[in-house]
Every structure is written in structure tokens, then in C-alpha cells.
Design a protein around this motif. Structure first.
Motif, PDB file in Angstrom:
ATOM      1  N   VAL A  20     -28.541   9.455  33.817  1.00 51.69           N
ATOM      2  CA  VAL A  20     -28.992  10.726  34.381  1.00 51.69           C
ATOM      3  C   VAL A  20     -27.793  11.579  34.785  1.00 51.69           C
ATOM      4  O   VAL A  20     -27.774  12.795  34.553  1.00 51.69           O
ATOM      5  CB  VAL A  20     -29.934  10.485  35.584  1.00 51.69           C
ATOM      6  N   LEU A  21     -26.775  10.971  35.375  1.00 52.12           N
ATOM      7  CA  LEU A  21     -25.578  11.700  35.771  1.00 52.12           C
ATOM      8  C   LEU A  21     -24.891  12.328  34.563  1.00 52.12           C
ATOM      9  O   LEU A  21     -24.498  13.495  34.594  1.00 52.12           O
ATOM     10  CB  LEU A  21     -24.617  10.779  36.521  1.00 52.12           C
ATOM     11  N   TRP A  22     -24.739  11.572  33.492  1.00 52.43           N
ATOM     12  CA  TRP A  22     -24.074  12.103  32.287  1.00 52.43           C
ATOM     13  C   TRP A  22     -24.896  13.217  31.638  1.00 52.43           C
ATOM     14  O   TRP A  22     -24.342  14.208  31.159  1.00 52.43           O
ATOM     15  CB  TRP A  22     -23.786  10.998  31.286  1.00 52.43           C
ATOM     16  N   ILE A  23     -26.209  13.079  31.651  1.00 51.35           N
ATOM     17  CA  ILE A  23     -27.052  14.149  31.098  1.00 51.35           C
ATOM     18  C   ILE A  23     -26.913  15.404  31.951  1.00 51.35           C
ATOM     19  O   ILE A  23     -26.777  16.515  31.423  1.00 51.35           O
ATOM     20  CB  ILE A  23     -28.525  13.692  31.000  1.00 51.35           C
ATOM     21  N   VAL A  27     -25.448  19.015  30.640  1.00 51.66           N
ATOM     22  CA  VAL A  27     -26.189  20.286  30.750  1.00 51.66           C
ATOM     23  C   VAL A  27     -25.356  21.306  31.519  1.00 51.66           C
ATOM     24  O   VAL A  27     -25.279  22.481  31.127  1.00 51.66           O
ATOM     25  CB  VAL A  27     -27.560  20.054  31.424  1.00 51.66           C
ATOM     26  N   MET A  28     -24.712  20.892  32.613  1.00 52.50           N
ATOM     27  CA  MET A  28     -23.853  21.800  33.367  1.00 52.50           C
ATOM     28  C   MET A  28     -22.698  22.292  32.503  1.00 52.50           C
ATOM     29  O   MET A  28     -22.296  23.455  32.586  1.00 52.50           O
ATOM     30  CB  MET A  28     -23.317  21.117  34.635  1.00 52.50           C
ATOM     31  N   TRP A  29     -22.158  21.426  31.674  1.00 55.55           N
ATOM     32  CA  TRP A  29     -21.070  21.812  30.774  1.00 55.55           C
ATOM     33  C   TRP A  29     -21.542  22.882  29.790  1.00 55.55           C
ATOM     34  O   TRP A  29     -20.831  23.864  29.549  1.00 55.55           O
ATOM     35  CB  TRP A  29     -20.559  20.588  30.028  1.00 55.55           C
ATOM     36  N   ILE A  30     -22.733  22.719  29.247  1.00 51.05           N
ATOM     37  CA  ILE A  30     -23.278  23.703  28.308  1.00 51.05           C
ATOM     38  C   ILE A  30     -23.445  25.049  29.016  1.00 51.05           C
ATOM     39  O   ILE A  30     -23.088  26.100  28.461  1.00 51.05           O
ATOM     40  CB  ILE A  30     -24.621  23.227  27.709  1.00 51.05           C
TER      41      ILE A  30
END
Length: 139
Positions: A20-23, A27-30
């Protein structure tokens, strides 16, 4: 039938947390990548070549490009966003003023004339007319 079946209890809670953290980070990176690209196009102080350079830099080396862009131009990025929001708000307010002005409430003289007509027809009493007139004049 020697195939291995993955069950829910084979996936530990810490593993689910990390997933969940990596997802979330992805998303924040996008979002950050698109904010940088929008800011590149929105900035009027950059020339076409500079915009192209930043765009190529963020597409070819996205992590480094976005990091460098945020470090170098991050402060102005916020100012440009605020200016854009302020311009949108001013445009919206101007549109509302124009729209309401065309169909908005009549002036005091028009309202008083309508009140006089209503009183002359006998739809309201003199006391109601006086209260409505005070409301129009003190509003």
C-alpha cells in the motif's frame, strides 16, 4: 496436482502495508510529475527552448528531472499556481457579476415603483408598504 495456491494468510500484514505504501508513493509521484509538466507549460517566463529542455529532462530522466525542477524552480512553482488560481477566481467573479448584473435585482427606484403599484392595487397595506420601503432603502 502439485501447484502452490496462494492464500490470504500467506501474505503478511507488513507485506500488505509495504504494498500500500509503494502504491501510494507511486500515485504521488505521478501527480508530482504532471504538476511539473503543467508548470513548465504554464510558465510564461520560460522560452520555448527552455520549456523543451525541462520537458525532455523530465521525460528522459523523470526522477532526476522532477527532483532538479522542484529544487531549482519549486518556490516559483507555488507562486505561479497561486497566480493561476487568483486569475481563475477573478474571471469567475467577473462572470458572476456580469450574469447577475443582467438579471439581478432592480435598483431602489424600480423596487419602490413596484411596491407603489402593489399598494395601489390593494395587495399590501400601508404598514406593509412602509416596512418594505424601509427594507429597500436600508438594504
Amino acid at each position: 496436482m502439485g501447484s502452490y495456491v496462494n492464500l490470504a494468510y500467506d501474505y503478511p500484514v507488513l507485506g500488505a502495508f509495504w504494498t500500500v505504501l509503494w502504491i501510494f508513493l507511486w500515485v504521488m509521484w505521478i501527480f508530482l510529475l504532471f504538476r511539473v509538466i503543467v508548470d513548465v507549460f504554464r510558465d510564461d517566463s520560460l522560452s520555448g527552448g527552455a520549456k523543451t529542455g525541462w520537458l525532455v529532462f523530465t521525460i528522459v530522466l523523470p526522477f532526476l528531472g522532477v527532483f532538479v525542477y522542484v529544487v531549482v524552480r519549486g518556490k516559483d512553482m507555488g507562486r505561479r499556481e497561486q497566480a493561476h488560481v487568483r486569475a481563475q477566481l477573478d474571471e469567475t467573479n467577473r462572470y458572476i457579476r456580469e450574469t447577475v448584473g443582467a438579471t439581478g435585482p432592480a435598483g431602489e427606484a424600480d423596487q419602490l415603483a413596484k411596491l407603489s403599484e402593489i399598494r395601489a392595487r390593494g395587495d399590501i397595506s400601508d404598514d406593509e408598504f412602509r416596512r418594505a420601503k424601509e427594507k429597500v432603502l436600508h438594504h
